[in-house]
Design a protein around this motif. Structure first.
Motif, PDB file in Angstrom:
ATOM      1  N   VAL A 305      -2.826   1.784   2.550  1.00 43.40           N
ATOM      2  CA  VAL A 305      -2.606   2.986   3.321  1.00 43.40           C
ATOM      3  C   VAL A 305      -3.493   3.193   4.535  1.00 43.40           C
ATOM      4  O   VAL A 305      -4.692   3.024   4.524  1.00 43.40           O
ATOM      5  CB  VAL A 305      -3.110   4.128   2.299  1.00 43.40           C
ATOM      6  CG1 VAL A 305      -2.651   5.566   3.269  1.00 43.40           C
ATOM      7  CG2 VAL A 305      -2.168   4.198   1.052  1.00 43.40           C
ATOM      8  N   ARG A 308      -1.870   8.835   6.559  1.00 45.86           N
ATOM      9  CA  ARG A 308      -0.686  10.057   5.567  1.00 45.86           C
ATOM     10  C   ARG A 308      -0.596  11.210   6.210  1.00 45.86           C
ATOM     11  O   ARG A 308      -1.521  11.712   6.940  1.00 45.86           O
ATOM     12  CB  ARG A 308      -1.139  10.180   4.139  1.00 45.86           C
ATOM     13  CG  ARG A 308      -2.502  11.079   4.072  1.00 45.86           C
ATOM     14  CD  ARG A 308      -2.555  11.594   2.707  1.00 45.86           C
ATOM     15  NE  ARG A 308      -3.897  12.410   2.353  1.00 45.86           N
ATOM     16  CZ  ARG A 308      -4.294  12.770   1.300  1.00 45.86           C
ATOM     17  NH1 ARG A 308      -3.952  11.948   0.387  1.00 45.86           N
ATOM     18  NH2 ARG A 308      -5.016  13.872   1.299  1.00 45.86           N
ATOM     19  N   VAL A 315       5.081  13.792   1.246  1.00 48.44           N
ATOM     20  CA  VAL A 315       3.885  13.030   1.947  1.00 48.44           C
ATOM     21  C   VAL A 315       4.333  11.793   2.548  1.00 48.44           C
ATOM     22  O   VAL A 315       5.149  10.944   1.946  1.00 48.44           O
ATOM     23  CB  VAL A 315       2.971  12.739   0.945  1.00 48.44           C
ATOM     24  CG1 VAL A 315       1.670  11.897   1.757  1.00 48.44           C
ATOM     25  CG2 VAL A 315       2.450  14.047   0.412  1.00 48.44           C
ATOM     26  N   ARG A 316       4.180  11.369   3.973  1.00 45.74           N
ATOM     27  CA  ARG A 316       4.722  10.266   4.607  1.00 45.74           C
ATOM     28  C   ARG A 316       3.541   9.321   4.850  1.00 45.74           C
ATOM     29  O   ARG A 316       2.527   9.964   5.470  1.00 45.74           O
ATOM     30  CB  ARG A 316       5.341  10.537   6.015  1.00 45.74           C
ATOM     31  CG  ARG A 316       5.554   9.438   6.626  1.00 45.74           C
ATOM     32  CD  ARG A 316       6.715   9.690   7.790  1.00 45.74           C
ATOM     33  NE  ARG A 316       7.977   9.969   7.192  1.00 45.74           N
ATOM     34  CZ  ARG A 316       9.127  10.093   7.830  1.00 45.74           C
ATOM     35  NH1 ARG A 316       9.025  10.579   9.322  1.00 45.74           N
ATOM     36  NH2 ARG A 316      10.368  10.713   7.261  1.00 45.74           N
ATOM     37  N   TYR A 317       3.685   8.383   4.231  1.00 45.62           N
ATOM     38  CA  TYR A 317       2.373   7.232   4.302  1.00 45.62           C
ATOM     39  C   TYR A 317       2.838   6.353   5.365  1.00 45.62           C
ATOM     40  O   TYR A 317       4.042   5.775   5.365  1.00 45.62           O
ATOM     41  CB  TYR A 317       2.186   6.557   2.798  1.00 45.62           C
ATOM     42  CG  TYR A 317       1.742   7.308   1.808  1.00 45.62           C
ATOM     43  CD1 TYR A 317       0.371   7.804   1.814  1.00 45.62           C
ATOM     44  CD2 TYR A 317       2.509   7.999   0.760  1.00 45.62           C
ATOM     45  CE1 TYR A 317      -0.062   8.678   0.861  1.00 45.62           C
ATOM     46  CE2 TYR A 317       2.072   8.784  -0.073  1.00 45.62           C
ATOM     47  CZ  TYR A 317       0.619   9.123  -0.080  1.00 45.62           C
ATOM     48  OH  TYR A 317       0.170  10.028  -1.208  1.00 45.62           O
ATOM     49  N   HIS A 338      -2.439  12.534  -4.072  1.00 46.84           N
ATOM     50  CA  HIS A 338      -1.956  11.499  -3.211  1.00 46.84           C
ATOM     51  C   HIS A 338      -2.945  10.499  -2.833  1.00 46.84           C
ATOM     52  O   HIS A 338      -4.099  10.548  -3.073  1.00 46.84           O
ATOM     53  CB  HIS A 338      -1.253  12.357  -2.087  1.00 46.84           C
ATOM     54  CG  HIS A 338      -0.467  13.300  -2.448  1.00 46.84           C
ATOM     55  ND1 HIS A 338       0.890  12.930  -2.746  1.00 46.84           N
ATOM     56  CD2 HIS A 338      -0.507  14.663  -2.376  1.00 46.84           C
ATOM     57  CE1 HIS A 338       1.648  13.861  -3.048  1.00 46.84           C
ATOM     58  NE2 HIS A 338       0.869  15.096  -2.616  1.00 46.84           N
ATOM     59  N   ASN A 341      -6.501   7.227   2.455  1.00 47.03           N
ATOM     60  CA  ASN A 341      -6.592   5.962   3.560  1.00 47.03           C
ATOM     61  C   ASN A 341      -7.214   5.190   2.956  1.00 47.03           C
ATOM     62  O   ASN A 341      -8.644   4.910   2.521  1.00 47.03           O
ATOM     63  CB  ASN A 341      -7.014   6.757   4.800  1.00 47.03           C
ATOM     64  CG  ASN A 341      -6.160   7.873   5.701  1.00 47.03           C
ATOM     65  OD1 ASN A 341      -5.103   7.608   5.139  1.00 47.03           O
ATOM     66  ND2 ASN A 341      -6.650   8.166   6.732  1.00 47.03           N
TER      67      ASN A 341
END
Length: 358
Positions: A305, A308, A315-317, A338, A341
């Motif tokens: 990741v 985000r 949630v857009r990663y 979630h 990073n």
């Protein structure tokens, strides 16, 4: 007001080319718009969509080619002889006139009898829900109400075709949503062949039967909204219609079938008829955050990741996969945990969710 759908007229555009001086703005446009269809021209600024709309209305330099309303070529006719109604982005209402006077103006110019003007104006104002505001001036109206006046003024003259040049761009987001629904309801009620110009893909997707996507004066693809989204014919359409992941690489025959490989070293089996240089396109919602066990047909990718974004419903990663950043959309649920990073992640992708473009 005429709502006889037997009077619907289609629009055919053949080999249309238009230039401003030495700059060619439309390049060999061909289109067939069906009678009664709600059609959209969609594209970025400078793509030629508004120029094409204005060419149908008769504004600007005369193009080469043909513009047919039904069987009549109107390309050389002045705007006032085309019986085409256009709603401009600015609404262009007379500030010193009341709502009723604004709507009646076109009929008065056409020397329609006074009694008939009143009846048709009343019908038009009822149609857009503004009869109770007939004596107000534009400055006393909201943006949405002003837009309705502009539409009433256009439809009251009973045009054969309705042209809408980004009519929602001056409205706030919530009002835009409501006006989209109202516009579509009105168009269905009138049965008017309608062309809507937009640069906002959401507007075009939610309101149109079909869309023509333009770029640099050329139609890239025509189709229903879902068809264009799911089956783009090139990288421009894929990227313009929503967020798209694209992997550039080579699709080559291997011992156990075909294999796709990128210059950065991403590699996975992918069975497809084409070979050689290829772009694989897939949407963020097509990527799954993989569990431990997966069906054998899934494409799997390893990464971590990078970033985000919380977008409310999802949630857009941003996932770094071998130096290539891919977008993954994960539905948000209350109380859900979630990814953070830097966290490692395995992604899964169904092959049928992938479009291969050359």
């Amino acid at each position: 007001m005429n709502t006889d759908k037997s009077q619907q007229v289609g629009i055919t555009i053949k080999d249309l080319t238009l230039s401003f001086g030495d700059t060619e703005v439309l390049k060999g446009v061909n289109l067939d718009i069906k009678p009664g269809e709600f059609f959209a021209f969609l594209g970025p600024s400078g793509s030629g969509k508004s120029t094409l709309l204005r060419a149908i209305a008769g504004f600007g330099p005369e193009p080469k080619g043909k513009i047919l309303l039904g069987n009549e070529d109107i390309k050389s006719l002045p705007p006032w002889k085309r019986n085409v109604g256009m709603v401009f982005q600015s609404y262009a209402l007379w500030p010193h006139m009341t709502v009723r006077q604004n709507v009646a103006y076109g009929l008065e110019e056409r020397k329609v009898p006074t009694a008939q003007i009143r009846e048709r104006v009343d019908n038009a104002l009822n149609l857009v829900g503004l009869y109770h505001l007939a004596d107000r001036r534009p400055s006393q109206l909201s943006g949405g109400q002003q837009q309705r006046v502009a539409i009433a003024r256009t439809v009251v003259v009973e045009p054969r075709v309705l042209l809408l040049d980004e009519p929602l761009s001056n409205l706030d987001a919530n009002l835009r949503e409501q006006m989209r629904r109202d516009l579509l309801d009105l168009q269905r009620q009138l049965g008017l062949t309608t062309i809507f110009v937009a640069h906002d893909q959401e507007e075009a997707n939610t309101i149109s039967d079909r869309i023509a996507v333009l770029d640099q004066g050329v139609i890239q693809q025509v189709g229903a909204p879902m068809e264009l989204y799911d089956n783009p014919v090139n990288k421009f359409v894929a990227d313009f219609l929503g967020t798209a992941n694209m992997l550039e690489g080579q699709l080559q025959q291997a011992a156990s079938g075909k294999n796709f490989t990128t210059p950065s070293g991403i590699s996975f089996p992918f069975d497809h008829p084409i070979s050689g240089d290829v772009s694989l396109v897939f949407r963020p919602q097509s990527l799954e955050i993989a569990s431990n066990s997966l069906p054998d047909d899934r494409i799997t990718l390893q990464g971590f990741v990078k970033h985000r974004e919380f977008l409310g419903h999802l949630v857009r990663y941003s996932i770094d996969v071998g130096g290539q950043v891919l977008m993954v959309d994960d539905p948000h649920r209350r109380g859900a945990e979630h990814l953070r990073n830097g966290e490692p992640i395995r992604l899964a992708l169904k092959p049928e969710e992938v479009v291969a473009l050359q």
